[in-house]
Scaffold this motif. Structure first.
Motif, mmCIF file in Angstrom:
data_model
loop_
_atom_site.group_PDB
_atom_site.id
_atom_site.type_symbol
_atom_site.label_atom_id
_atom_site.label_comp_id
_atom_site.label_asym_id
_atom_site.label_seq_id
_atom_site.Cartn_x
_atom_site.Cartn_y
_atom_site.Cartn_z
ATOM 1 N N CYS A 1 -2.192 -2.216 12.774
ATOM 2 C CA CYS A 1 -1.393 -1.990 13.986
ATOM 3 C C CYS A 1 -0.306 -3.056 14.132
ATOM 4 C CB CYS A 1 -2.283 -1.958 15.227
ATOM 5 S SG CYS A 1 -1.420 -1.433 16.734
ATOM 6 N N PHE A 2 0.562 -3.148 13.137
ATOM 7 C CA PHE A 2 1.614 -4.157 13.176
ATOM 8 C C PHE A 2 2.582 -3.857 14.311
ATOM 9 C CE2 PHE A 2 5.877 -5.616 12.156
ATOM 10 C CZ PHE A 2 5.633 -6.978 12.039
ATOM 11 N N THR A 3 2.824 -4.863 15.152
ATOM 12 C CA THR A 3 3.769 -4.739 16.270
ATOM 13 C C THR A 3 4.700 -5.947 16.346
ATOM 14 O OG1 THR A 3 2.233 -5.821 17.820
ATOM 15 C CG2 THR A 3 2.097 -3.416 17.630
ATOM 16 N N GLY A 4 4.692 -6.784 15.329
ATOM 17 C CA GLY A 4 5.313 -8.096 15.424
ATOM 18 C C GLY A 4 6.789 -8.147 15.105
ATOM 19 N N THR A 5 7.218 -9.354 14.829
ATOM 20 C CA THR A 5 8.631 -9.642 14.597
ATOM 21 C C THR A 5 8.983 -9.504 13.120
ATOM 22 O OG1 THR A 5 8.234 -11.982 14.174
ATOM 23 C CG2 THR A 5 8.561 -11.317 16.478
ATOM 24 N N ARG A 6 10.289 -9.569 12.855
ATOM 25 C CA ARG A 6 10.770 -9.554 11.473
ATOM 26 C C ARG A 6 10.189 -10.745 10.702
ATOM 27 N NH1 ARG A 6 15.494 -7.620 8.788
ATOM 28 N NH2 ARG A 6 16.084 -8.938 7.028
ATOM 29 N N GLU A 7 10.180 -11.906 11.325
ATOM 30 C CA GLU A 7 9.641 -13.096 10.667
ATOM 31 C C GLU A 7 8.168 -12.896 10.298
ATOM 32 O OE1 GLU A 7 8.881 -17.870 11.545
ATOM 33 O OE2 GLU A 7 9.622 -16.559 13.130
ATOM 34 N N GLU A 8 7.408 -12.360 11.220
ATOM 35 C CA GLU A 8 5.994 -12.122 10.941
ATOM 36 C C GLU A 8 5.826 -11.131 9.808
ATOM 37 O OE1 GLU A 8 4.406 -12.957 15.510
ATOM 38 O OE2 GLU A 8 4.478 -10.910 14.718
ATOM 39 N N LEU A 9 6.591 -10.045 9.852
ATOM 40 C CA LEU A 9 6.491 -9.034 8.800
ATOM 41 C C LEU A 9 6.744 -9.650 7.427
ATOM 42 C CD1 LEU A 9 6.236 -6.092 7.839
ATOM 43 C CD2 LEU A 9 8.697 -5.864 8.214
ATOM 44 N N PHE A 10 7.796 -10.433 7.299
ATOM 45 C CA PHE A 10 8.125 -10.988 5.988
ATOM 46 C C PHE A 10 7.123 -12.065 5.571
ATOM 47 C CE2 PHE A 10 11.920 -8.578 6.611
ATOM 48 C CZ PHE A 10 12.334 -8.253 5.322
ATOM 49 N N ASP A 11 6.541 -12.773 6.518
ATOM 50 C CA ASP A 11 5.455 -13.696 6.169
ATOM 51 C C ASP A 11 4.285 -12.930 5.546
ATOM 52 O OD1 ASP A 11 6.755 -15.970 6.973
ATOM 53 O OD2 ASP A 11 5.658 -16.200 8.863
ATOM 54 N N TYR A 12 3.954 -11.780 6.110
ATOM 55 C CA TYR A 12 2.848 -10.982 5.577
ATOM 56 C C TYR A 12 3.197 -10.393 4.216
ATOM 57 C CZ TYR A 12 1.400 -11.169 10.501
ATOM 58 O OH TYR A 12 1.060 -11.578 11.763
ATOM 59 N N LEU A 13 4.399 -9.871 4.103
ATOM 60 C CA LEU A 13 4.797 -9.274 2.827
ATOM 61 C C LEU A 13 4.895 -10.330 1.723
ATOM 62 C CD1 LEU A 13 7.493 -6.702 4.008
ATOM 63 C CD2 LEU A 13 5.110 -6.255 3.362
ATOM 64 N N ASP A 14 5.272 -11.551 2.091
ATOM 65 C CA ASP A 14 5.322 -12.637 1.104
ATOM 66 C C ASP A 14 3.936 -12.932 0.542
ATOM 67 O OD1 ASP A 14 8.044 -12.954 1.343
ATOM 68 O OD2 ASP A 14 7.940 -14.703 2.653
ATOM 69 N N GLN A 15 2.896 -12.593 1.293
ATOM 70 C CA GLN A 15 1.517 -12.782 0.830
ATOM 71 C C GLN A 15 0.968 -11.534 0.128
ATOM 72 O OE1 GLN A 15 -0.031 -15.793 1.168
ATOM 73 N NE2 GLN A 15 1.928 -16.472 2.030
ATOM 74 N N ASP A 16 1.808 -10.511 -0.032
ATOM 75 C CA ASP A 16 1.403 -9.224 -0.609
ATOM 76 C C ASP A 16 0.352 -8.511 0.235
ATOM 77 O OD1 ASP A 16 3.149 -9.228 -2.756
ATOM 78 O OD2 ASP A 16 1.747 -10.249 -4.096
ATOM 79 N N TRP A 17 0.362 -8.763 1.530
ATOM 80 C CA TRP A 17 -0.547 -8.043 2.410
ATOM 81 C C TRP A 17 0.025 -6.668 2.737
ATOM 82 C CZ3 TRP A 17 -1.047 -12.749 6.212
ATOM 83 C CH2 TRP A 17 -1.789 -13.759 5.570
ATOM 84 N N TYR A 18 -0.857 -5.790 3.157
ATOM 85 C CA TYR A 18 -0.485 -4.437 3.548
ATOM 86 C C TYR A 18 -0.176 -4.421 5.046
ATOM 87 C CZ TYR A 18 -2.418 -2.798 -0.934
ATOM 88 O OH TYR A 18 -2.683 -2.583 -2.257
ATOM 89 N N ILE A 19 0.566 -3.409 5.463
ATOM 90 C CA ILE A 19 0.998 -3.292 6.857
ATOM 91 C C ILE A 19 0.559 -1.933 7.394
ATOM 92 C CG2 ILE A 19 2.937 -3.348 8.460
ATOM 93 C CD1 ILE A 19 2.514 -5.995 6.964
ATOM 94 N N GLY A 20 -0.162 -1.935 8.512
ATOM 95 C CA GLY A 20 -0.586 -0.689 9.145
ATOM 96 C C GLY A 20 0.355 -0.327 10.289
ATOM 97 N N ILE A 21 0.902 0.880 10.238
ATOM 98 C CA ILE A 21 1.834 1.355 11.257
ATOM 99 C C ILE A 21 1.164 2.438 12.093
ATOM 100 C CG2 ILE A 21 4.025 2.547 11.671
ATOM 101 C CD1 ILE A 21 4.367 -0.347 10.786
ATOM 102 N N THR A 22 1.276 2.303 13.410
ATOM 103 C CA THR A 22 0.669 3.235 14.357
ATOM 104 C C THR A 22 1.745 3.911 15.204
ATOM 105 O OG1 THR A 22 0.524 1.589 16.125
ATOM 106 C CG2 THR A 22 -1.326 1.684 14.564
ATOM 107 N N GLY A 23 1.283 4.630 16.229
ATOM 108 C CA GLY A 23 2.196 5.266 17.163
ATOM 109 C C GLY A 23 2.987 4.295 18.021
ATOM 110 N N TRP A 24 2.709 2.999 17.906
ATOM 111 C CA TRP A 24 3.548 1.983 18.572
ATOM 112 C C TRP A 24 5.009 2.192 18.164
ATOM 113 C CZ3 TRP A 24 1.197 -2.181 21.437
ATOM 114 C CH2 TRP A 24 2.081 -3.148 21.908
ATOM 115 N N LEU A 25 5.214 2.675 16.940
ATOM 116 C CA LEU A 25 6.555 2.969 16.436
ATOM 117 C C LEU A 25 7.294 3.927 17.366
ATOM 118 C CD1 LEU A 25 8.431 2.794 13.785
ATOM 119 C CD2 LEU A 25 7.364 4.966 13.163
#
Length: 268
Positions: free
Chosen positions: A161-185
């Motif tokens: 349920c990722f709802t965060g900022t651009r900085e947070e997203l890229f921190d996670y992607l830099d670790q090769d983590w996966y991102i879960g997207i929900t209806g928050w979109l």
């Protein structure tokens, strides 16, 4: 479309009256597998029981959400480890940090999170830790610091349920983590920034979820009278996600399903 809902709270009491019908509607909508979220000492065993009643269709996580961190005792840790002995339990969590509501004291949250990360490490197979189903809200710096304490020992991780900022997203992607997207979109009040951010998530790291019964997509028409979200609405989220990524729906659906089956080790 064949879709995998990686996070549905199907043990929630709002489903008690019609759970079988909810599952049937999900199947009819193209949801071929679901991961039932275990987020507390009470509901993690129920998630396993539900998965056992629907083999090959439902799977489960087992963990303690930061809201319930105060209940994470030695006995609770033993109970979580016992649940993870079952093959239907495919990830550790939902676990993490939530400083937005602070329903449990922050020291208790950090302790419960650390102990659950250790479960993931201890359950490694061929040197790869068990998948992690993670929650983070308004606690990014502490969250990253705690994850770094386990560098090189953790298995694959999804920030659910990722709802965060651009900085947070890229921190996670830099670790090769996966991102879960929900209806928050689909929430024009709180989720508009995600419309741009989802373009940057590599297809092999993108997962989709309803987080039912929460987060009913606000763009869904007609709106259910009870305002309850359920897995049959996952195709609506995928359609919005595909539009924002500039892809056709089939491409997004296929990518997220492939990523989900690989992440959780589900049969194709």
């Amino acid at each position: 479309m064949h879709l995998v809902d990686i996070g549905a709270n199907l043990t929630h009491d709002s489903f008690d009256r019609d759970r079988d019908a909810v599952l049937a509607r999900a199947r009819a909508a193209g949801v071929v597998q679901m991961v039932v979220t275990g987020a507390s000492r009470e509901h993690s065993p129920l998630a396993l029981q539900l998965a056992q009643r629907h083999p090959g269709f439902l799977y489960a996580t087992a963990g303690v959400h930061p809201h319930h961190a105060s209940e994470y005792t030695d006995e609770c840790d033993a109970e979580m480890r016992a649940l993870h002995a079952h093959p239907e339990v495919v990830a550790v969590g939902e676990c993490g940090l939530d400083y937005f509501r602070d329903f449990s004291p922050r020291p208790a949250q950090r302790k419960a999170f650390e102990r659950q990360l250790q479960i993931g490490v201890d359950l490694a197979v061929d040197g790869v830790g068990k998948p992690l189903f993670l929650h983070q809200r308004d606690a990014h710096d502490d969250f990253m610091a705690m994850m770094r304490n386990f560098d090189g020992r953790l298995g694959p991780a999804v920030v659910h349920c990722f709802t965060g900022t651009r900085e947070e997203l890229f921190d996670y992607l830099d670790q090769d983590w996966y991102i879960g997207i929900t209806g928050w979109l689909c929430d024009e009040r709180r989720g508009a920034h995600l419309r741009e951010l989802v373009k940057h998530i590599p297809a092999q790291r993108l997962l989709v979820e309803t987080d039912a019964p929460y987060l009913l997509p606000r763009t869904l028409k007609p709106t259910p009278k009870d305002r309850r979200n359920e897995p049959m609405f996952l195709p609506h989220i995928v359609a919005e996600l595909a539009r924002d990524r500039g892809e056709d729906i089939a491409t997004t659906a296929a990518a997220t399903t492939k990523a989900a089956t690989g992440f959780f080790g589900l049969p194709g």
